[in-house]
Design an enzyme around this catalytic site. Sequence first.
Site, PDB file in Angstrom:
ATOM      1  N   THR A  21       6.245   5.790  -4.370  1.00  0.00           N
ATOM      2  CA  THR A  21       7.198   4.854  -3.973  1.00  0.00           C
ATOM      3  C   THR A  21       6.941   3.692  -3.252  1.00  0.00           C
ATOM      4  O   THR A  21       7.727   2.863  -3.374  1.00  0.00           O
ATOM      5  CB  THR A  21       8.048   5.733  -2.762  1.00  0.00           C
ATOM      6  OG1 THR A  21       7.054   6.075  -1.782  1.00  0.00           O
ATOM      7  CG2 THR A  21       8.625   7.113  -3.127  1.00  0.00           C
ATOM      8  N   ASP A  22       5.642   3.282  -2.998  1.00  0.00           N
ATOM      9  CA  ASP A  22       5.361   2.055  -2.497  1.00  0.00           C
ATOM     10  C   ASP A  22       5.572   0.814  -3.242  1.00  0.00           C
ATOM     11  O   ASP A  22       6.181  -0.137  -2.918  1.00  0.00           O
ATOM     12  CB  ASP A  22       3.851   1.797  -1.846  1.00  0.00           C
ATOM     13  CG  ASP A  22       2.684   2.071  -2.664  1.00  0.00           C
ATOM     14  OD1 ASP A  22       2.916   2.591  -3.904  1.00  0.00           O
ATOM     15  OD2 ASP A  22       1.745   2.001  -2.123  1.00  0.00           O
ATOM     16  N   GLY A 107     -13.561   7.727  -4.486  1.00  0.00           N
ATOM     17  CA  GLY A 107     -12.658   8.023  -5.607  1.00  0.00           C
ATOM     18  C   GLY A 107     -11.846   9.477  -5.632  1.00  0.00           C
ATOM     19  O   GLY A 107     -11.641  10.196  -6.529  1.00  0.00           O
ATOM     20  N   GLY A 109      -8.987   9.496  -3.808  1.00  0.00           N
ATOM     21  CA  GLY A 109      -7.699   9.338  -3.523  1.00  0.00           C
ATOM     22  C   GLY A 109      -7.375   9.005  -1.871  1.00  0.00           C
ATOM     23  O   GLY A 109      -6.282   9.115  -1.358  1.00  0.00           O
ATOM     24  N   LEU A 110      -8.444   8.625  -1.206  1.00  0.00           N
ATOM     25  CA  LEU A 110      -8.392   8.749   0.374  1.00  0.00           C
ATOM     26  C   LEU A 110      -8.433   7.283   0.649  1.00  0.00           C
ATOM     27  O   LEU A 110      -8.669   6.867   1.860  1.00  0.00           O
ATOM     28  CB  LEU A 110      -9.359   9.420   1.046  1.00  0.00           C
ATOM     29  CG  LEU A 110      -9.124  11.205   0.751  1.00  0.00           C
ATOM     30  CD1 LEU A 110     -10.337  11.732   1.278  1.00  0.00           C
ATOM     31  CD2 LEU A 110      -7.765  11.779   1.182  1.00  0.00           C
ATOM     32  N   SER A 111      -8.411   6.326  -0.140  1.00  0.00           N
ATOM     33  CA  SER A 111      -8.235   4.784  -0.083  1.00  0.00           C
ATOM     34  C   SER A 111      -9.769   4.310   0.415  1.00  0.00           C
ATOM     35  O   SER A 111      -9.537   3.461   1.434  1.00  0.00           O
ATOM     36  CB  SER A 111      -7.330   4.706   0.951  1.00  0.00           C
ATOM     37  OG  SER A 111      -6.952   3.390   1.355  1.00  0.00           O
ATOM     38  N   GLU A 146      -6.972  -6.592  -4.279  1.00  0.00           N
ATOM     39  CA  GLU A 146      -7.257  -5.671  -5.028  1.00  0.00           C
ATOM     40  C   GLU A 146      -6.284  -5.960  -6.526  1.00  0.00           C
ATOM     41  O   GLU A 146      -6.936  -5.624  -7.511  1.00  0.00           O
ATOM     42  CB  GLU A 146      -6.827  -4.414  -4.390  1.00  0.00           C
ATOM     43  CG  GLU A 146      -6.962  -3.308  -5.253  1.00  0.00           C
ATOM     44  CD  GLU A 146      -7.845  -2.143  -4.399  1.00  0.00           C
ATOM     45  OE1 GLU A 146      -8.062  -2.158  -3.366  1.00  0.00           O
ATOM     46  OE2 GLU A 146      -7.986  -0.962  -5.217  1.00  0.00           O
ATOM     47  N   ASP A 158      -1.971   1.224   1.100  1.00  0.00           N
ATOM     48  CA  ASP A 158      -3.239   1.889   1.853  1.00  0.00           C
ATOM     49  C   ASP A 158      -3.759   0.702   2.654  1.00  0.00           C
ATOM     50  O   ASP A 158      -4.167   1.106   3.926  1.00  0.00           O
ATOM     51  CB  ASP A 158      -4.274   2.115   0.581  1.00  0.00           C
ATOM     52  CG  ASP A 158      -3.708   3.274  -0.273  1.00  0.00           C
ATOM     53  OD1 ASP A 158      -2.970   3.760  -0.040  1.00  0.00           O
ATOM     54  OD2 ASP A 158      -4.431   3.222  -1.487  1.00  0.00           O
ATOM     55  N   TYR A 207      -1.597   5.415 -13.831  1.00  0.00           N
ATOM     56  CA  TYR A 207      -1.154   4.864 -12.917  1.00  0.00           C
ATOM     57  C   TYR A 207      -0.417   3.514 -13.347  1.00  0.00           C
ATOM     58  O   TYR A 207       1.081   3.439 -13.023  1.00  0.00           O
ATOM     59  CB  TYR A 207      -2.113   4.385 -11.740  1.00  0.00           C
ATOM     60  CG  TYR A 207      -1.430   3.807 -10.657  1.00  0.00           C
ATOM     61  CD1 TYR A 207      -1.309   4.562  -9.383  1.00  0.00           C
ATOM     62  CD2 TYR A 207      -1.435   2.419 -10.469  1.00  0.00           C
ATOM     63  CE1 TYR A 207      -0.429   3.802  -8.228  1.00  0.00           C
ATOM     64  CE2 TYR A 207      -0.938   1.697  -8.971  1.00  0.00           C
ATOM     65  CZ  TYR A 207      -0.526   2.697  -8.122  1.00  0.00           C
ATOM     66  OH  TYR A 207      -0.003   2.320  -6.922  1.00  0.00           O
TER      67      TYR A 207
HETATM   68  C1  GLA Z   1      -2.578   4.752  -4.702  1.00  0.00           C
HETATM   69  C2  GLA Z   1      -2.324   3.531  -4.609  1.00  0.00           C
HETATM   70  C3  GLA Z   1      -0.981   3.390  -3.534  1.00  0.00           C
HETATM   71  C4  GLA Z   1       0.142   4.303  -4.045  1.00  0.00           C
HETATM   72  C5  GLA Z   1      -0.423   5.663  -4.395  1.00  0.00           C
HETATM   73  C6  GLA Z   1       0.762   6.704  -4.925  1.00  0.00           C
HETATM   74  O1  GLA Z   1      -3.190   5.539  -3.765  1.00  0.00           O
HETATM   75  O2  GLA Z   1      -3.148   2.521  -4.314  1.00  0.00           O
HETATM   76  O3  GLA Z   1      -0.612   1.999  -3.438  1.00  0.00           O
HETATM   77  O4  GLA Z   1       0.694   3.658  -5.208  1.00  0.00           O
HETATM   78  O5  GLA Z   1      -1.600   5.604  -5.077  1.00  0.00           O
HETATM   79  O6  GLA Z   1       1.625   6.733  -3.897  1.00  0.00           O
END
Ligand code: GLA
Length: 356
Positions: A21-22, A107, A109-111, A146, A158, A207
């Site tokens: 959604t971001d 890698g 998905g935890l930013s 980024e 993030d 993505y």
């Molecule tokens: C990744 C992106 C975020 C967001 C998510 C999905 O983590 O870095 O900005 O779009 O995917 O919610």
Amino acid sequence: MDKAVRRFRAPGRVNLIGEHTDYNGGLVLPAAIEFAAYVEASGRGDRRLAVRSENYSETREFDLDDAEPRAQGHWSDYVRGVAVTLERAGRRITGADLRIRSDVPMGAGLSSSAAIEVATALALLGAPMKTAMDRTTLAQLCQRAENEFVGVRCGIMDPFIACHARAGQALMLDCRTLEHRFVTLPRGVKLAIANTMVRHSLAAGEYNRRRAECEEGAAYFGRPLLDVTLGDLERDGRGLSETVYRRCRHVITENARVTAAVAALEHGDMPAFGELMGQSHRSLRDDFEVSCAELDALVEIAAHVPGVYGSRMTGGGFGGCTISLVQEEQVEAFREAARRNAVVYVSGAAEGAGEL
Ligand code: GLA
């Protein structure tokens, strides 16, 4: 920056609800986790950056006056990207020696990348963020690094949570206005993060494709997707391809779920929150198509563990992690149930970035 060594920290994050959604200007509800990137910095007399990664046991050097700095598909791109972006934004920085170490799983998905970017930005600016405004500007600079330097079209979520997070709280962010508010997580509820340890190679390409599909939906309606209601979609969306229709349906319903989830949390209604997490997962799986067999299996496993309020994939998808909200006394049962399918991390909601 002076010669004395200073230390900065920025956390990874988990998103509780509000996925994909971001970048549509919608709502998200992330919390920072107790895994973070750490940067030790000391100033140099010149205009060079020497960056040491403890994780990769490697050092890279850059000249801040390099006329055409380019990303190289290397871990150091995140650091260099931040330096270049700060300078382009008119914040002249001095040369520095940086030592970076991170325990945010990479890698997954935890930013982990935003954690490094935010910690680096703090180190290069060498100043604590005094106001929320500073923090927001810093998050935007890291997103720009980024997007423009590293070349990933991620949203603001993030870096924003890394900069603003507060211990014990999740943060509801409106990604269009950047208005935000904190929501306290109930005592005794833990964030159980289950890492599938897979990252399907299509993640980055898909993505960007999802983003393009959302843009197609918004262009069809002539307004941002968040200004389209489910009723509008059902009534006027017939001209969309079946795929784009489902993508739009995910974004619109997911955004409504965030509002409902925050209300549930504020009323202490964890079962309702958990139910919304389940709906979110199914929407990501069926309408947005960013889940995968490994994530679905973990969500299914979590559903049978007592004390689990809800579970869903978190982050971009195609591998990475699930997030489950679990009663503290059932955390071991959760670990045991997920053991064969994942590496489990248990965390509370952590504090945002700062100097140590
Ligand atoms: C990744 C992106 C975020 C967001 C998510 C999905 O983590 O870095 O900005 O779009 O995917 O919610």
